[in-house]
Motif scaffolding. Structure first.
Motif, mmCIF file in Angstrom:
data_model
loop_
_atom_site.group_PDB
_atom_site.id
_atom_site.type_symbol
_atom_site.label_atom_id
_atom_site.label_comp_id
_atom_site.label_asym_id
_atom_site.label_seq_id
_atom_site.Cartn_x
_atom_site.Cartn_y
_atom_site.Cartn_z
ATOM 1 N N ALA A 1 43.658 32.194 37.861
ATOM 2 C CA ALA A 1 42.635 32.983 37.167
ATOM 3 C C ALA A 1 43.330 34.214 36.596
ATOM 4 O O ALA A 1 43.554 35.188 37.328
ATOM 5 N N GLN B 1 43.285 37.233 35.489
ATOM 6 C CA GLN B 1 42.357 38.347 35.351
ATOM 7 C C GLN B 1 42.671 39.414 36.385
ATOM 8 O O GLN B 1 42.810 39.120 37.574
ATOM 9 N N LEU C 1 39.236 41.300 39.176
ATOM 10 C CA LEU C 1 38.184 40.293 39.305
ATOM 11 C C LEU C 1 37.322 40.707 40.495
ATOM 12 O O LEU C 1 37.733 40.604 41.647
ATOM 13 N N TYR D 1 32.277 34.638 36.881
ATOM 14 C CA TYR D 1 33.578 34.681 36.197
ATOM 15 C C TYR D 1 33.784 33.410 35.392
ATOM 16 O O TYR D 1 34.054 33.455 34.183
ATOM 17 N N LEU E 1 44.313 29.502 45.117
ATOM 18 C CA LEU E 1 43.933 30.307 43.957
ATOM 19 C C LEU E 1 44.920 31.453 43.778
ATOM 20 O O LEU E 1 45.223 32.177 44.731
ATOM 21 N N SER F 1 45.547 34.889 41.314
ATOM 22 C CA SER F 1 44.897 35.762 40.339
ATOM 23 C C SER F 1 45.709 37.044 40.173
ATOM 24 O O SER F 1 46.804 37.173 40.733
ATOM 25 N N PHE G 1 42.347 42.129 43.092
ATOM 26 C CA PHE G 1 41.412 41.024 43.267
ATOM 27 C C PHE G 1 40.381 41.388 44.341
ATOM 28 O O PHE G 1 40.729 41.848 45.423
ATOM 29 N N ALA H 1 47.548 36.977 45.062
ATOM 30 C CA ALA H 1 47.244 37.898 43.960
ATOM 31 C C ALA H 1 48.339 38.938 43.837
ATOM 32 O O ALA H 1 49.199 39.067 44.733
ATOM 33 N N ARG I 1 46.908 39.117 30.897
ATOM 34 C CA ARG I 1 45.717 38.775 31.676
ATOM 35 C C ARG I 1 44.485 39.431 31.059
ATOM 36 O O ARG I 1 44.556 40.522 30.529
ATOM 37 N N THR J 1 39.850 29.530 34.013
ATOM 38 C CA THR J 1 40.655 29.077 35.148
ATOM 39 C C THR J 1 41.691 28.083 34.634
ATOM 40 O O THR J 1 41.328 27.037 34.086
#
Length: 726
Positions: free
Chosen positions: A526, A528, A531, A560, A588, A590, A594, A617, A655, A665
């Motif tokens: 992800a 971003q 988030l 999201y 995951l 990101s 996060f 993250a 990002r 995603t």
């Protein structure tokens, strides 16, 4: 209930070796003073382990404070099956937030908290005694070279007296009540060097307001700050408390001043006042009982102990701020990351309708005296309401004795009870639609002190008082502009310290029995930053208590990426059951920060329920990380992996705009296996078979044990059952 007065238990009961680390006392690797304090309160460490930034440790803090949120903590405590407080000397209850509320429901809540305190022998301070953070300093619960936590974000304030204070969440508080322990990840260390001396009329409030706006790009986010430099000695303890208090707004998890001669002399004066609380100087009258936490014995021991950072201790950053270049500053409107030199703002003649001298930030005796000196012989301007509330009843009594309290009342100030009140938007005197206010509090977020359409500024007590007199934001007449430095941005700088070879090397982490040796599965990205928890778990579901974990999984990341839950469900079909060594699931990855946002636990539980056992993250919001680990969701940081994925798969290599095709995603058929012993993460791209290995810091034994127990509540139950068998 034990008396929370100076007639309470002897100090010896509160300071025994139970809080010292189990590690060997031999010479360790270099440590900062904060790391050394945490070392004292860390338990169950491997033999010879030296606590360093980034480590996950189990801590047994000196004290844990809860306030009006004691009620929900009691509910959590009861729901996990706990029946007794592990160590009644550890918790402290202080009712301070909604003290103006006389509704039966609130009074019943306060009564039930007091009854619980009486039942379990916990120190209890009723509504009106003062704001919890101030009470903890006054009563010695927050004491130099100790570690004290609170279920409140402004526990950073204890650093003003050389105490490592840091916030926890409610589940942590329940764990501490039941077991005396909870986990903590030691933050990265940042050195803040203060140089020079403040000009007359410039205060500690101006220092922290200027720091928040000068370093406003998350330079200190989730860090522990150590204040050093020749400028520290000239700062009074009240100024230090103000600065430490607002390191929370600056983004830090702790802000600690040194234990120096200025602080020790301050404690001497505190002790002298305690010794005058009876007529013991008269013939035949015995001396007063020793205060349970502030005593000559304890201060002498403090003087004899030199706890300082090692000369070669490691810091992630070194910030330098020249106090001599600072003029009075005002924060806002509606943001602590914006500040303006007062002489500039004064020219704008910003009219105000309300002024506030309240809160744990700037409502101590010296603050009230500064405001009274400005107010003496003047009146609050027509159309302005000026509210005052002492930080504690002790503060108010002393200000009354000095005459400062009456000076403010005679000038037209409106008195509120000692408590949080308007600072958190509770009670009377809140900002109304379209109004502007100036306050000596710590937060001016939009809507916090009243209506969302109001404008809130933050300033020192003297500036607040002067503005109340004139009706617009202005400087006190007592401030001589000729003695101030030129009106310009204060001098500051930042040095990012290179990571040493020893710090960058990933060492093997012993595995707790039952914890996976690796997490493996498909990798989803992800791309971003920030988030937030509403993106992860929408707020509209937060208070629907009948939603099951399966239901949470169906709406995870809905705000999201509405397709995320379905994508994860498809990916996890190939996951094998946990075999005791390898944990399969969707991993995951990101960006930075996060999980920022609210404290909702469902942001973590929904990801885990969806089949995401591990999130990687660039960095995490601290409260999200606490909730994640408390619920058995593992969090690891890898800026290098995030950077590589961003460069390769994010739109325009940045990002914030999804993948190259706009997908929120990114699914490129990648797989990842993360070793929990050595922290090595092997990423393989499915289409090409290309691979790269990254070095991550694995989680420690304390977090591993929580995972095996199913989270913090399971750990508490295990501890309770273990004690019952003894």
């Amino acid at each position: 209930m034990r008396l929370p007065t100076h007639l309470a238990r002897p100090h010896a009961r509160a300071t025994i070796g139970r809080y010292f680390a189990t590690a060997t006392q031999e010479r360790r690797t270099p440590q900062t003073v904060i790391e050394k304090v945490v070392q004292k309160y860390a338990v169950e460490l491997p033999l010879g382990k030296s606590v360093k930034a980034g480590d996950y440790v189990m801590i047994r803090p000196e004290h844990v404070m809860t306030h009006d949120n004691t009620g929900p903590v009691i509910s959590k405590f009861n729901s996990i099956g706990a029946t007794k407080i592990h160590n009644p000397a550890q918790p402290v209850f202080t009712l301070d937030h909604d003290v103006q509320n006389k509704a039966p429901k609130n009074l019943d809540k306060y009564a039930s908290i007091e009854a619980f305190a009486r039942k379990h022998g916990v120190d209890f301070y009723p509504a009106g005694r003062g704001i919890g953070h101030q009470v903890l300093v006054e009563e010695g619960y927050a004491f130099p070279n100790t570690l004290t936590v609170a279920s409140d974000s402004h526990s950073n304030m204890y650093g003003g007296v050389g105490c490592v204070g840091t916030p926890i969440v409610r589940t942590d508080a329940a764990a501490l009540w039941a077991t005396g322990k909870t986990w903590w990840q030691v933050p990265r260390m940042v050195k803040v060097e203060l140089k020079g001396k403040l000009a007359p009329g410039v205060t500690g409030k101006d220092v922290i307001v200027a720091l928040c706006s000068s370093f406003n790009k998350d330079e200190v986010l989730n860090s522990a700050l150590e204040f050093t430099g020749d400028g520290v000695a000239s700062l009074a303890v009240d100024d230090r408390l103000t600065i430490a208090n607002m390191t929370t707004e600056w983004g830090a998890l702790a802000g600690v001043f040194p234990v120096d001669e200025t602080l020790l002399k301050w404690y001497d004066s505190v002790l002298a006042k305690l010794e005058l609380r009876t007529f013991s100087s008269s013939a035949g009258i015995p001396p007063p009982p020793e205060h349970p936490r502030i005593s000559r014995r304890r201060l002498d021991a403090l003087r004899a102990t030199s706890l300082k950072s090692d000369s070669d201790a490691e810091y992630s950053s070194h910030l330098v701020f020249d106090l001599s270049t600072l003029v009075p500053h005002v924060s806002g409107p509606n943001s602590v990351k914006i500040s303006t030199p007062l002489p500039v703002l004064e020219d704008a003649r910003i009219e105000i309708q309300k002024a506030y001298l309240v809160s744990c930030t700037n409502s101590r005796v010296s603050d009230i005296a500064a405001a009274a000196a400005v107010m003496k012989g003047n009146k609050v301007a027509p159309g302005v309401e000026f509210y005052i509330a002492a930080a504690s009843s002790v503060v108010q009594q002393e200000s009354e004795r000095l005459g400062d309290w009456d000076t403010l009342i005679m000038a037209g100030a409106k008195v509120l009870p000692a408590g949080c009140g308007p600072c958190i938007g509770l009670g009377v005197g809140l900002l109304e639609d379209g109004q502007t206010g100036i306050s000596a509090t710590n937060r001016n977020y939009k809507g916090r002190m009243g209506h969302p359409n109001a404008q809130a500024y933050l300033a020192s007590p003297a500036v607040v008082a002067a503005s109340a007199i004139k009706g617009y934001i202005c400087s006190p007449a007592s401030v001589d502009s000729a003695k101030l430095p030129p009106v310009q941005a204060p001098t500051f700088s930042i040095f990012n310290v290179p990571v040493s070879a020893s710090a960058s090397t990933t060492s093997d982490e012993p595995l707790y029995m039952g914890f996976p040796s690796s997490f493996t599965g498909p990798l989803l990205f992800a791309p971003q930053d920030n988030l937030n928890t509403d993106g992860i778990y929408p707020g509209k579901y937060t208070y629907k208590d009948d939603i099951t974990l399966e239901g949470q999984a169906e709406v995870v990341m809905e705000n999201y990426d509405p397709t995320f839950a379905k994508l994860v469900a498809e990916k996890r079909r190939a996951s094998a059951p946990f075999d005791g060594t390898r944990k399969d699931g969707v991993i995951l990855v990101s960006g930075y920060n996060f999980g920022t946002g609210s404290s909702r636990e469902q942001a973590a539980t929904a990801l885990k329920a969806a089949g995401v056992p591990l999130v990687i993250a660039g960095s995490f919001g601290d409260i999200f990380k606490r909730n994640a680990i408390n619920n058995g969701l593992v969090c690891l940081e890898s800026p290098e992996l995030v950077s590589d994925l961003t460069e390769r798969y994010a739109k325009d290599g940045e990002r914030g705009s999804g993948g190259k095709d706009g997908e929120l995603t990114v699914d490129m058929g990648m797989t990842i296996e993360v070793g929990m012993k050595d922290g090595k993460a092997a990423v393989v791209t499915g289409s090409t078979g290309e691979g790269k290995t990254y070095n991550l810091r694995p989680v420690g034994a304390s977090v591993q044990e929580l995972w095996v127990c199913g989270g913090l509540e399971g750990y508490i139950l295990k501890e309770i059952q273990s004690e019952a068998r003894v």
